[in-house]
Enzyme design. Structure first.
Site: not given
Length: 531
Positions: A156, A439
């Site tokens: 990613r 996160d």
């Protein structure tokens, strides 16, 4: 190109003359369009603020009603029932690849602090992982290396909105997306194909199908330049913005030769709903702990995603459950496992083809729920979900029955926001806090809720107005709580004051900062850049 980060050790291989030339080509060809699309995001926000709610696009109706399919998945992406995710740190990558999950998404984005060292060493780690040579000898002599069978690797890159502060072309910063994806593809695409796999990506933060078209054009160009077959690159798009939810068919269509499906990025999706409707007091969301996957707008979005993907022959991937085991507290672990099991049972029952976990200890729990539904089948793409009928109003139904804003909810947002930003500034973009994996996405919920509550004149359920003064007073108290939590020595040595300053800036400033990682990245890079 001007490289403003140190080139030491194996970074010189990653930034070889040939790799740099490839990045330059990507930048010159695609960065002008990227900047235009980012400006378009600002224009769209102004329309929403003026009352222009999202709708399914009239001009793309033929795509939604058309009879077309995405490319058939490659063999090692056919079964994705459990995907593990994590940053591109060496030990974590080895453990994730060995976890027993079907695939591993190595993350340069939300769980990775994008320091120069993290990014470049991450590229080294990915290079070694593709070649199955990644290895680590830890202090004490323990050796970490790959098992014979490992998870399929996906990467990613950062989103379109993020610049790379260490790489400039003609005085202009490069796109973080093009740097991350470009270096990965240059060094590993052909090697992955030679090993029977392929260059596989996850694409974050897209807001519309035109942004997906840009990625598709990048893939076509990259494949031409690298001499690999068109369609070799496969990409799964995270549907983690409310605007993208209205264009899922169109996003798949733009990437149809390179598509590997869609993923329900739940935490960023909640953040996006808050962000896009931040100035609308009729769309206030309650404490984040009260926003379950069963509230109307979340339920509609996930069911539409499954239906859309399966109609087009694409994988529908479930989202991340933030609960993680605690090896020091069996009761906490038992509770976490039960919640993860419940979450994954719902996803498998709804028709998802796989799901995400953030910890190796959760792979077995998640897999058991998908095994119960899939059996020996690799996926359930054949489950078409004709029962689902989602309209624009359903995606915009932000009611949370019984939801309230509480003092505890404000405290949690402030506390977690500061703790996460301190971890991020210290180089760790994935922080285990209070038995949850935080996160950037979950931190964004925390700060955007504070901003919306303050700027729309919201009240706590005890009647008090939520003001900047109240938030700062709570921050004072939470800083003391954090100091007690981490201990005086760690608090003194840490970056908690900086973290608080950034949090208050993005939570209380007059103008809404699109992403908290932008000022945090400026703080991170400015302190290390020459004057």
């Amino acid at each position: 190109m001007d490289v403003r980060g140190p080139i030491e050790g194996r970074v010189s291989d990653i930034l070889s003359d040939e790799a740099v030339a490839f990045l330059e080509g990507l930048h010159r060809r695609f960065n002008p369009r990227r900047l235009e699309l980012l400006a378009g995001r600002s224009d769209r926000q102004r329309q929403i603020d003026a009352g222009g709610l999202p709708e399914f696009l009239a001009e793309t109706g033929a795509i939604r009603s058309g009879d077309w399919q995405v490319a058939v998945p490659p063999a090692d992406l056919m079964d994705r029932r459990v995907e593990i995710t994590g940053p591109v740190e060496r030990k974590m990558m080895i453990n994730a690849l060995n976890s027993g999950a079907k695939t591993f998404m190595a993350d340069f984005e939300d769980s990775n602090t994008p320091s120069w060292d993290n990014l470049m060493q991450g590229q080294v780690n990915v290079y070694d992982a593709v070649r199955h040579t990644i290895r680590l000898t830890a202090e004490g002599g323990k050796v970490y290396q790959l098992d014979e069978r490992t998870a399929t690797l996906l990467i990613r890159p950062r989103g379109w909105h993020l610049d790379e502060a260490h790489l400039f072309v003609d005085g202009e910063p490069m796109s973080g997306s093009l740097v991350d994806a470009g270096l990965y593809l240059f060094h590993n695409a052909a090697e992955s194909l030679a090993r029977g796999s392929g260059p596989y990506l996850y694409l974050p933060k897209l807001e519309n199908h035109v942004e997906a078209r840009l990625w598709n054009d990048v893939f076509v160009f990259a494949q031409q330049q690298l001499g690999i077959a068109q369609g070799s690159i496969r990409a799964t798009v995270l549907i983690e913005t409310v605007l993208a939810a209205f264009e899922m068919d169109e996003i798949l269509y733009e990437l149809r030769d390179h598509s590997a499906g869609l993923n329900a990025g739940r935490w960023d999706y909640i953040f996006s709903v808050i962000k896009k409707f931040r100035n609308d007091p009729s769309r206030l969301l309650p404490d984040r702990s009260q926003i379950s996957m069963m509230v109307p707008f979340m339920r509609s979005y996930t069911e539409l995603l499954v239906q859309t993907c399966h109609k087009r022959g694409a994988h529908a991937m479930g989202g991340m459950s933030a609960f993680i085991p605690n090896r020091l507290d069996p009761d906490v672990t038992e509770t976490a496992l039960a919640k993860v099991s419940e979450d994954k049972r719902r996803e498998a029952g709804d028709g998802f083809d796989g799901t995400w976990v953030a910890h190796p200890g959760l792979v077995g729990v998640a897999q058991a729920e998908f095994d119960a539904v899939l059996g020996s089948r690799p996926n359930q793409i054949d489950r078409q979900r004709p029962d689902v009928s989602v309209q624009s109003a359903d995606l915009l139904d932000t009611r949370v029955p019984g939801g309230t804003i509480t003092l505890g909810g404000i405290r949690t947002n402030v506390n977690v926001g500061i703790l996460y930003l301190e971890s991020w500034l210290s180089g760790n973009g994935a922080a285990a806090l209070y038995n949850l994996m935080e996160d950037a996405a979950t931190a964004e919920i925390s700060r955007s809720q504070i901003w919306q509550w303050v700027h729309t004149g919201a009240h706590i359920n005890d009647g008090r107005a939520i003001t900047p003064e109240l938030v700062r007073a709570i921050a004072d108290e939470e800083m003391s709580t954090i100091a007690d939590l981490v201990g005086a020595s760690q608090f003194a040595e840490g970056r908690f004051d900086e973290a608080r300053a950034i949090f208050e800036d993005v939570a209380l400033s007059d103008d809404f900062e699109d992403f908290l990682t932008i000022p945090a990245y400026q703080q991170l890079t400015n302190e290390k850049e020459p004057a």
